[in-house]
Design a protein around this motif. Structure first.
Motif, PDB file in Angstrom:
ATOM      1  N   VAL A 162      21.145  58.088 -11.839  1.00 29.45           N
ATOM      2  CA  VAL A 162      21.081  57.452 -10.523  1.00 29.45           C
ATOM      3  C   VAL A 162      19.716  57.584  -9.845  1.00 29.45           C
ATOM      4  O   VAL A 162      18.914  58.440 -10.208  1.00 29.45           O
ATOM      5  CB  VAL A 162      22.138  58.055  -9.570  1.00 29.45           C
ATOM      6  N   SER A 163      19.513  56.728  -8.898  1.00 25.12           N
ATOM      7  CA  SER A 163      18.353  56.701  -8.007  1.00 25.12           C
ATOM      8  C   SER A 163      17.062  56.321  -8.737  1.00 25.12           C
ATOM      9  O   SER A 163      16.557  55.221  -8.573  1.00 25.12           O
ATOM     10  CB  SER A 163      18.174  58.023  -7.271  1.00 25.12           C
ATOM     11  N   SER A 164      16.539  57.231  -9.527  1.00 18.11           N
ATOM     12  CA  SER A 164      15.422  56.942 -10.421  1.00 18.11           C
ATOM     13  C   SER A 164      14.256  56.157  -9.828  1.00 18.11           C
ATOM     14  O   SER A 164      13.880  55.118 -10.351  1.00 18.11           O
ATOM     15  CB  SER A 164      15.924  56.179 -11.655  1.00 18.11           C
ATOM     16  N   PRO A 165      13.681  56.648  -8.737  1.00 18.06           N
ATOM     17  CA  PRO A 165      12.494  55.966  -8.224  1.00 18.06           C
ATOM     18  C   PRO A 165      11.283  56.298  -9.089  1.00 18.06           C
ATOM     19  O   PRO A 165      11.278  57.285  -9.816  1.00 18.06           O
ATOM     20  CB  PRO A 165      12.325  56.569  -6.833  1.00 18.06           C
ATOM     21  N   ASN A 166      10.284  55.441  -9.006  1.00 21.49           N
ATOM     22  CA  ASN A 166       9.033  55.734  -9.689  1.00 21.49           C
ATOM     23  C   ASN A 166       8.145  56.553  -8.777  1.00 21.49           C
ATOM     24  O   ASN A 166       8.033  56.258  -7.588  1.00 21.49           O
ATOM     25  CB  ASN A 166       8.306  54.440 -10.051  1.00 21.49           C
ATOM     26  N   ILE A 167       7.517  57.571  -9.351  1.00 24.96           N
ATOM     27  CA  ILE A 167       6.681  58.407  -8.500  1.00 24.96           C
ATOM     28  C   ILE A 167       5.359  57.707  -8.220  1.00 24.96           C
ATOM     29  O   ILE A 167       5.011  56.718  -8.848  1.00 24.96           O
ATOM     30  CB  ILE A 167       6.464  59.809  -9.094  1.00 24.96           C
ATOM     31  N   ALA A 168       4.669  58.244  -7.239  1.00 22.14           N
ATOM     32  CA  ALA A 168       3.407  57.673  -6.766  1.00 22.14           C
ATOM     33  C   ALA A 168       3.611  56.370  -6.022  1.00 22.14           C
ATOM     34  O   ALA A 168       2.687  55.615  -5.794  1.00 22.14           O
ATOM     35  CB  ALA A 168       2.403  57.469  -7.900  1.00 22.14           C
ATOM     36  N   LYS A 169       4.856  56.087  -5.673  1.00 22.16           N
ATOM     37  CA  LYS A 169       5.111  54.925  -4.831  1.00 22.16           C
ATOM     38  C   LYS A 169       6.099  55.352  -3.756  1.00 22.16           C
ATOM     39  O   LYS A 169       6.882  56.271  -3.949  1.00 22.16           O
ATOM     40  CB  LYS A 169       5.748  53.798  -5.647  1.00 22.16           C
ATOM     41  N   GLU A 170       6.059  54.652  -2.637  1.00 19.18           N
ATOM     42  CA  GLU A 170       7.054  54.930  -1.609  1.00 19.18           C
ATOM     43  C   GLU A 170       8.394  54.380  -2.066  1.00 19.18           C
ATOM     44  O   GLU A 170       8.458  53.404  -2.805  1.00 19.18           O
ATOM     45  CB  GLU A 170       6.663  54.229  -0.304  1.00 19.18           C
ATOM     46  N   MET A 171       9.467  54.999  -1.580  1.00 20.32           N
ATOM     47  CA  MET A 171      10.783  54.413  -1.848  1.00 20.32           C
ATOM     48  C   MET A 171      10.966  53.242  -0.904  1.00 20.32           C
ATOM     49  O   MET A 171      10.736  53.362   0.290  1.00 20.32           O
ATOM     50  CB  MET A 171      11.874  55.440  -1.571  1.00 20.32           C
ATOM     51  N   HIS A 172      11.357  52.120  -1.438  1.00 14.18           N
ATOM     52  CA  HIS A 172      11.627  51.002  -0.546  1.00 14.18           C
ATOM     53  C   HIS A 172      13.086  50.603  -0.675  1.00 14.18           C
ATOM     54  O   HIS A 172      13.868  51.226  -1.386  1.00 14.18           O
ATOM     55  CB  HIS A 172      10.671  49.835  -0.809  1.00 14.18           C
ATOM     56  N   LEU A 173      13.433  49.549   0.053  1.00 15.53           N
ATOM     57  CA  LEU A 173      14.820  49.116   0.101  1.00 15.53           C
ATOM     58  C   LEU A 173      15.424  48.913  -1.280  1.00 15.53           C
ATOM     59  O   LEU A 173      16.607  49.132  -1.483  1.00 15.53           O
ATOM     60  CB  LEU A 173      14.887  47.781   0.847  1.00 15.53           C
ATOM     61  N   GLY A 174      14.598  48.511  -2.227  1.00 13.20           N
ATOM     62  CA  GLY A 174      15.084  48.262  -3.574  1.00 13.20           C
ATOM     63  C   GLY A 174      15.668  49.511  -4.228  1.00 13.20           C
ATOM     64  O   GLY A 174      16.506  49.420  -5.108  1.00 13.20           O
ATOM     65  N   HIS A 175      15.220  50.685  -3.785  1.00 10.51           N
ATOM     66  CA  HIS A 175      15.729  51.913  -4.395  1.00 10.51           C
ATOM     67  C   HIS A 175      17.025  52.374  -3.762  1.00 10.51           C
ATOM     68  O   HIS A 175      17.670  53.291  -4.239  1.00 10.51           O
ATOM     69  CB  HIS A 175      14.698  53.041  -4.252  1.00 10.51           C
ATOM     70  N   LEU A 176      17.374  51.720  -2.662  1.00 12.22           N
ATOM     71  CA  LEU A 176      18.548  52.155  -1.917  1.00 12.22           C
ATOM     72  C   LEU A 176      19.815  52.054  -2.757  1.00 12.22           C
ATOM     73  O   LEU A 176      20.649  52.955  -2.772  1.00 12.22           O
ATOM     74  CB  LEU A 176      18.694  51.308  -0.655  1.00 12.22           C
ATOM     75  N   ARG A 177      19.943  50.937  -3.467  1.00  8.77           N
ATOM     76  CA  ARG A 177      21.224  50.650  -4.088  1.00  8.77           C
ATOM     77  C   ARG A 177      21.604  51.651  -5.170  1.00  8.77           C
ATOM     78  O   ARG A 177      22.726  52.127  -5.212  1.00  8.77           O
ATOM     79  CB  ARG A 177      21.226  49.227  -4.659  1.00  8.77           C
ATOM     80  N   TYR A 527      27.176  51.756   4.302  1.00  2.00           N
ATOM     81  CA  TYR A 527      28.303  50.831   4.256  1.00  2.00           C
ATOM     82  C   TYR A 527      27.840  49.411   3.975  1.00  2.00           C
ATOM     83  O   TYR A 527      28.504  48.649   3.268  1.00  2.00           O
ATOM     84  CB  TYR A 527      29.091  50.881   5.564  1.00  2.00           C
ATOM     85  N   TYR A 528      26.698  49.064   4.524  1.00  2.00           N
ATOM     86  CA  TYR A 528      26.106  47.745   4.280  1.00  2.00           C
ATOM     87  C   TYR A 528      25.985  47.488   2.779  1.00  2.00           C
ATOM     88  O   TYR A 528      26.223  46.390   2.296  1.00  2.00           O
ATOM     89  CB  TYR A 528      24.724  47.703   4.935  1.00  2.00           C
ATOM     90  N   ASP A 529      25.649  48.529   2.054  1.00  2.00           N
ATOM     91  CA  ASP A 529      25.483  48.409   0.614  1.00  2.00           C
ATOM     92  C   ASP A 529      26.811  48.438  -0.129  1.00  2.00           C
ATOM     93  O   ASP A 529      26.984  47.770  -1.140  1.00  2.00           O
ATOM     94  CB  ASP A 529      24.606  49.570   0.128  1.00  2.00           C
ATOM     95  N   LEU A 530      27.763  49.201   0.383  1.00  2.00           N
ATOM     96  CA  LEU A 530      28.987  49.430  -0.385  1.00  2.00           C
ATOM     97  C   LEU A 530      30.146  48.528   0.009  1.00  2.00           C
ATOM     98  O   LEU A 530      31.214  48.607  -0.583  1.00  2.00           O
ATOM     99  CB  LEU A 530      29.431  50.891  -0.228  1.00  2.00           C
ATOM    100  N   LYS A 531      29.979  47.689   1.008  1.00  2.00           N
ATOM    101  CA  LYS A 531      31.134  46.908   1.421  1.00  2.00           C
ATOM    102  C   LYS A 531      31.400  45.756   0.478  1.00  2.00           C
ATOM    103  O   LYS A 531      32.479  45.187   0.475  1.00  2.00           O
ATOM    104  CB  LYS A 531      30.998  46.440   2.870  1.00  2.00           C
ATOM    105  N   GLN A 532      30.433  45.375  -0.309  1.00  2.00           N
ATOM    106  CA  GLN A 532      30.692  44.360  -1.325  1.00  2.00           C
ATOM    107  C   GLN A 532      30.468  44.936  -2.714  1.00  2.00           C
ATOM    108  O   GLN A 532      29.872  45.994  -2.866  1.00  2.00           O
ATOM    109  CB  GLN A 532      29.831  43.136  -1.104  1.00  2.00           C
ATOM    110  N   GLY A 533      30.960  44.243  -3.704  1.00  2.00           N
ATOM    111  CA  GLY A 533      30.848  44.723  -5.074  1.00  2.00           C
ATOM    112  C   GLY A 533      29.386  44.889  -5.460  1.00  2.00           C
ATOM    113  O   GLY A 533      28.516  44.228  -4.897  1.00  2.00           O
ATOM    114  N   PRO A 534      29.072  45.768  -6.422  1.00  2.00           N
ATOM    115  CA  PRO A 534      27.691  46.055  -6.761  1.00  2.00           C
ATOM    116  C   PRO A 534      26.959  44.885  -7.427  1.00  2.00           C
ATOM    117  O   PRO A 534      25.745  44.774  -7.306  1.00  2.00           O
ATOM    118  CB  PRO A 534      27.769  47.240  -7.724  1.00  2.00           C
TER     119      PRO A 534
END
Length: 675
Positions: A162-177, A527-534
């Motif tokens: 899970v999560s698995s962001p790339n280092i040396a970059k900021e976490m953005h919305l794309g990493h949220l899910r 909840y915004y992320d989880l209220k609909q199917g992935p």
RNA sequence: GUACCCGUAGCUCAGCUGGAUAGAGCGUUGGCUUGCGGAGCCAAAGGUCGUAGGUUCGAAUCCUGUCGGGUACACCA
């Protein structure tokens, strides 16, 4: 205590040092105390099942194995029917009398537990309302925070990537899910009786690091942010964007010059007058060019000296070059500090944080083993490729011609290491849907290698969060940093909480207000992320993620807090309601509806695990909160003069509260006592 | 080109191992507050389930074609 000891004490798998002959690295220490046994696993006797559902299945198995019962659709629920059996087939082949007889048999089997009535070709099943209410509420009271859990997993281990962001970059919305869905799935699997291990598979290795290292050496003096600890990650990100756009430019320039060269040859051969106007020239070119040359032009890829340098740096890194490693370590540590802030806000933990770098040393053994097993072979360019077992899969490169590893190599190594360390029955990769075919290919390679011993491999591919103008990309710089979203949500929540506190004239400390606001903000975002199917992609919308009304996280938190308020008051007034009688509830109205939804909840927990879909739970929770709010505005609790009714309502509220809390906890949505 | 995903109300989505009148939220319109928390409740309007065919007593759901949108097929991750 070392990890090994921990595993031993909890009766878990003791890490092996090899898997099918391939040596694996020593298991690095867990970052958390491993929840060897999650709270859901502590007491299996409490696990609950949706009663009628199972009872029905058993009765049907004996009476009519070909038929199945389904929850009644909305339209027939008005008739107060809980389940319906469609017996059209019986009706047609054996006639209406057979349906009647079948219904009578089923009814008889229920033994007063429920009733079966014939309505045309349908057999309608209706729970006996009083007994049903007693059972459901009894289960909730008995199971408490374990209500809804089951033991489907049989304590087998599941590893979640899970999560698995790339280092040396900021976490953005794309990493949220990946982060949010992964956390929810981990809790859901726990609630279904699996031992879960969350592994944050950090993107801390690969060519990107080489290019970053190269960029650092070239330009670090030009980036002032790199000198300030507060902004160093932003500085690294600047370097990353700078070198990648430079690489793009070089590649494009080189590509154009190659194309130009080829076109010149064609022009000379075809004796085309290159001074012609654009349209005529195009027509001339189309006349003389061959299909093969067209394909050749399309296939031309540009070179980039910067990228070549970056690759060299990566090779240095893989070979343990001190300068490269020091730089890498520094960037990694910096990034981790940044990520930690986000994880802390979201309330997310991991058992392990094993980046790709952990597996870098396994490449040669892995490749050798795969070759020996006849599962990989070298191609004409000197690359080592997997041999797919199924049609439609492409041959994944697992070793470059220069011998260095790729994403796929490290993923395969990681699969092997995890098998040795954890012996999982299942591995769940929560990674973007665009990698679906990639995972099919890697899983195929691994499954061929591991054979029947292979754990079940699941890729939960989620849709990307996109902006109106398209996909986010760090390199293009059009990203919404996760921190911004959380900050904005926090500001709005703080505003609402403050107004509410004033309006109700409740005294709250500034810290308390701030903490509640944080929880509400996090609840809204999750909840915004989880209220609909992935699977679906999400087009990002500020209004929607910050919505506190309707089908939203704060709506559920609000309902929970309302319930809590009532229960709190009963404590203060020392009202006990252990002895209650469900006959004092309106089982045909809102109160009966609440009970039916509570009974649905354990099924949703199971469905969520089977489908790897947290929205199965959020849907039921929303229904529950809504039914409660409807009840709340229709009936009063403490103003109710009939003490028996009041007590029954309090008991019902405490069951609803328990269920809602349990469900929100599975989704990792906080439930503040007041909002 | 090949493979996968999506198309359901104005917008965002449920429903998909076939079953009775296709459900929510947002938005729109109207109503509810001398009341335990109005971040609430009730109601109305709004649908040829992309489209054509097939299977079936019965299709949003299964099959085939087709149209529209997206994604993947790198010595990136």
């Amino acid at each position: 205590m070392s990890n090994q000891e921990r595993f031993r004490t909890s009766g878990e798998h003791i890490p092996e040092t090899t898997y099918k002959g391939i040596p694996v690295p020593e298991l690095p220490p867990a970052i958390l105390e491993v929840r060897g046994v999650s709270k859901f696993l502590q007491s299996f006797e409490h696990y609950t099942i949706p009663t009628l559902e199972f009872y029905l299945a058993r009765v049907l198995e004996q009476q009519a194995p070909n038929l199945s019962a389904k929850p009644a659709s909305q339209s027939v629920k008005d008739k107060v029917v809980d389940y319906a059996i469609a017996a059209h087939g019986v009706m047609k082949t054996e006639g209406p009398d057979a349906v009647l007889a079948l219904a009578a048999n089923i009814d008889n089997d229920f033994n007063g537990y429920a009733s079966a009535e014939v309505d045309g070709p349908f057999i309608n099943i209706r729970q006996e309302p009083v007994g049903f209410a007693e059972r459901v509420m009894g289960e909730v009271q008995n199971a408490g925070e374990l209500y809804g859990t089951n033991n489907d997993g049989l304590e087998r281990t599941v590893v979640l990537d899970v999560s698995s962001p790339n280092i040396a970059k900021e976490m953005h919305l794309g990493h949220l899910r990946s982060t949010v869905i992964g956390e929810a799935l981990s809790r859901i699997m726990s609630a279904n009786g699996y031992r879960t291990i969350r592994d944050n598979h950090l993107g801390d290795w690969g060519t990107q690091f080489g290019t970053l290292a190269h960029a650092y050496n070239l330009w670090h003096e030009e980036i002032p942010e790199l000198d300030n600890p507060e902004t160093q990650v932003a500085g690294l990100q600047k370097l990353y964007i700078k070198i990648n756009s430079a690489i793009e430019e070089q590649k494009e320039a080189s590509r154009l010059s190659s194309i130009l060269k080829l076109c010149r040859e064609i022009a000379v051969r075809g004796q085309i007058d290159i001074t012609l106007g654009e349209e005529e020239l195009q027509a001339e070119i189309d006349r003389v060019i061959s299909e093969q040359e067209k394909a050749e032009i399309d296939a031309i890829e540009g070179d980039s000296a910067l990228l070549d340098e970056g690759r060299k740096w990566f090779t240095k890194l893989e070979n343990g070059d001190e300068e490269a490693i020091a730089l890498w370590q520094w960037a990694r540590d910096l990034s981790m500090l940044e990520f930690e802030k986000v994880y802390q806000t979201l309330g997310i933990n991991f058992e392990y944080l094993l980046g790709e770098s952990v597996y870098s040393g396994m490449s040669s053994d892995l490749c050798a083993a795969l070759v020996a097993a006849g599962l990989a072979e070298e191609d004409e360019k000197g690359r080592l490729c997997l041999i797919p077992s199924k049609k439609g899969l492409s041959a994944k490169v697992i070793r470059r011609s220069d011998g260095s590893s790729l994403y796929s190599t490290r993923d395969l190594s990681c699969l092997i290491a995890r098998c040795a360390w954890f012996n999982p029955a299942k591995m769940i990769y929560v990674v973007g849907a665009e990698q679906t075919s990639y995972f099919k290919e890697v899983f195929d390679g691994f499954e061929q290698f591991a054979g029947e011993d292979s754990p079940e491999l699941v890729h939960v591919g989620f849709g990307a969060i996109e902006l109106d103008e398209g996909k986010m990309s760090t390199r293009k710089g059009n990203v919404i940093p996760l921190v911004d979203v959380l900050d904005e949500a926090y500001k709005q929540a703080l505003n609402r909480v403050t107004i509410n506190a004033e309006k109700r004239q409740v005294a709250m400390s500034a810290e308390e207000v701030a903490e509640i606001a944080r929880q509400v903000a996090v609840g809204a975002v999750i909840y915004y992320d989880l209220k609909q199917g992935p699977g679906r992609k999400i087009t990002f919308d500020w209004d929607e993620i910050l919505s506190f009304e309707g089908n939203s996280g704060p709506y559920l938190q609000y309902a929970t807090a309302r319930m809590n308020g009532l229960l709190q008051r009963s404590l203060e007034e020392q009202i006990t309601f252990e002895a209650f009688d469900v006959r004092n509830l309106d089982l045909q109205g809102n109160e009966g509806e609440i009970i039916r939804i509570i009974a649905e909840y354990p099924l949703a927990v199971r469905q969520a695990a089977l489908k790897y879909d947290p929205s199965q739970i959020s849907g039921v929770l929303y229904k529950l909160a809504h039914a409660f709010n409807a009840f709340y505005s229709e009936s009063s609790v403490f103003d109710e003069e009939d003490v028996a009714k009041r007590n029954a309502r309090l008991a019902l509220i405490s069951c609803a509260h328990q269920t809602l809390k349990n469900g929100l906890d599975l989704l990792n949505i906080p439930t503040p006592a007041r909002v």
